[in-house]
Design a protein around this motif. Sequence first.
Motif, PDB file in Angstrom:
ATOM      1  N   PRO A 169       0.825  -1.208   0.000  1.00 21.50           N
ATOM      2  CA  PRO A 169       0.000   0.000   0.000  1.00 21.50           C
ATOM      3  C   PRO A 169       0.859   1.257   0.000  1.00 21.50           C
ATOM      4  N   LEU A 170       0.209   2.382  -0.287  1.00 20.79           N
ATOM      5  CA  LEU A 170       0.886   3.674  -0.236  1.00 20.79           C
ATOM      6  C   LEU A 170       0.857   4.261   1.172  1.00 20.79           C
ATOM      7  N   VAL A 171      -0.215   3.932   1.912  1.00 19.88           N
ATOM      8  CA  VAL A 171      -0.459   4.523   3.226  1.00 19.88           C
ATOM      9  C   VAL A 171      -0.697   3.417   4.245  1.00 19.88           C
ATOM     10  N   LEU A 172      -0.093   3.583   5.423  1.00 19.59           N
ATOM     11  CA  LEU A 172      -0.360   2.684   6.546  1.00 19.59           C
ATOM     12  C   LEU A 172      -1.000   3.504   7.655  1.00 19.59           C
ATOM     13  N   LEU A 173      -2.154   3.062   8.130  1.00 20.54           N
ATOM     14  CA  LEU A 173      -2.859   3.704   9.231  1.00 20.54           C
ATOM     15  C   LEU A 173      -2.871   2.738  10.403  1.00 20.54           C
ATOM     16  N   ALA A 174      -2.325   3.169  11.526  1.00 17.93           N
ATOM     17  CA  ALA A 174      -2.184   2.276  12.685  1.00 17.93           C
ATOM     18  C   ALA A 174      -2.829   2.916  13.911  1.00 17.93           C
ATOM     19  N   ASP A 175      -3.667   2.159  14.595  1.00 13.53           N
ATOM     20  CA  ASP A 175      -4.378   2.644  15.775  1.00 13.53           C
ATOM     21  C   ASP A 175      -3.834   1.915  17.004  1.00 13.53           C
ATOM     22  N   GLU A 176      -2.962   2.570  17.732  1.00 11.29           N
ATOM     23  CA  GLU A 176      -2.341   2.005  18.941  1.00 11.29           C
ATOM     24  C   GLU A 176      -1.722   0.626  18.661  1.00 11.29           C
ATOM     25  N   PRO A 177      -0.841   0.522  17.665  1.00  9.37           N
ATOM     26  CA  PRO A 177      -0.334  -0.806  17.279  1.00  9.37           C
ATOM     27  C   PRO A 177       0.499  -1.494  18.350  1.00  9.37           C
ATOM     28  N   THR A 178       1.004  -0.744  19.336  1.00 11.06           N
ATOM     29  CA  THR A 178       1.776  -1.370  20.419  1.00 11.06           C
ATOM     30  C   THR A 178       1.074  -1.223  21.761  1.00 11.06           C
ATOM     31  N   GLY A 179      -0.194  -0.849  21.726  1.00  6.14           N
ATOM     32  CA  GLY A 179      -0.916  -0.548  22.961  1.00  6.14           C
ATOM     33  C   GLY A 179      -1.066  -1.719  23.916  1.00  6.14           C
ATOM     34  N   ASN A 180      -1.044  -2.949  23.389  1.00  3.74           N
ATOM     35  CA  ASN A 180      -1.210  -4.131  24.251  1.00  3.74           C
ATOM     36  C   ASN A 180       0.114  -4.770  24.647  1.00  3.74           C
ATOM     37  N   LEU A 181       1.234  -4.112  24.332  1.00  2.00           N
ATOM     38  CA  LEU A 181       2.536  -4.735  24.518  1.00  2.00           C
ATOM     39  C   LEU A 181       3.316  -4.067  25.643  1.00  2.00           C
ATOM     40  N   ASP A 182       4.218  -4.824  26.264  1.00  2.00           N
ATOM     41  CA  ASP A 182       5.088  -4.253  27.292  1.00  2.00           C
ATOM     42  C   ASP A 182       6.102  -3.324  26.629  1.00  2.00           C
ATOM     43  N   PRO A 183       6.754  -2.432  27.404  1.00  2.00           N
ATOM     44  CA  PRO A 183       7.631  -1.419  26.803  1.00  2.00           C
ATOM     45  C   PRO A 183       8.728  -1.978  25.908  1.00  2.00           C
ATOM     46  N   ALA A 184       9.382  -3.049  26.337  1.00  2.21           N
ATOM     47  CA  ALA A 184      10.478  -3.597  25.525  1.00  2.21           C
ATOM     48  C   ALA A 184       9.959  -4.149  24.203  1.00  2.21           C
ATOM     49  N   THR A 185       8.831  -4.864  24.265  1.00  2.00           N
ATOM     50  CA  THR A 185       8.243  -5.429  23.049  1.00  2.00           C
ATOM     51  C   THR A 185       7.717  -4.325  22.146  1.00  2.00           C
TER      52      THR A 185
END
Length: 226
Positions: A164-180
Amino acid sequence: MMNPVLELKAVDRVYQQGDRKLAILQAADFTLTPGEMVALVAPSGAGKSTLLHSAGLLERPDSGDVFISGRACGRLGDDERTAIRRNEIGFVYQFHHLLPEFTALENVMIPQLVKGLTRAEAAKRARDLLDYMKIGQRADHRPAELSGGEQQRVAIARAVANAPLVLLADEPTGNLDPATSSYVFEALEALVRQSGLAALIATHNHALAARMDRRVTIADGKITAL
């Protein structure tokens, strides 16, 4: 300066709640250029999801328009909008939404098969993407057998499977611990820089937001720089 790949021009988005009208976006303007990563940082209820849904052609603006590669898309028919979403826009959500009965490889192949690629072509690109996301060794595992970080890396690979030309991400790391979170973000950042993809990423993680090219928020229905 490069031409925008995504542009919102004077976009209004209003919801009816009983007798009240709730204006979420008001004459909102925004541009995103190839290879650019922009953080969308705003409190809950400010309209982050509305902005992402409007930019991704999942919702129609009440007025104004959304342009993808210079093409006005706000008034297109459903079939045309669906085709643009399938081919030119990738989505990543807080929860991975992988299909549980399929392997990581198959999950990344599916959008390509829908687009019309052969199984062999789809499998090769899927393996290349999973290798790039440093998860190729888990290609034959189902989502339940993967860690949270692995699931999100598969979800990102799936989102970009059709280039794609555009990537839209909504809290893509919101469920992960800080290191991950940091590890997943590094993989996403490398993908954007190498491919020239344009990314708008909603996040509450200010450390990750600071690593992007610029940060924007939503205030009084407008998209403003931070």
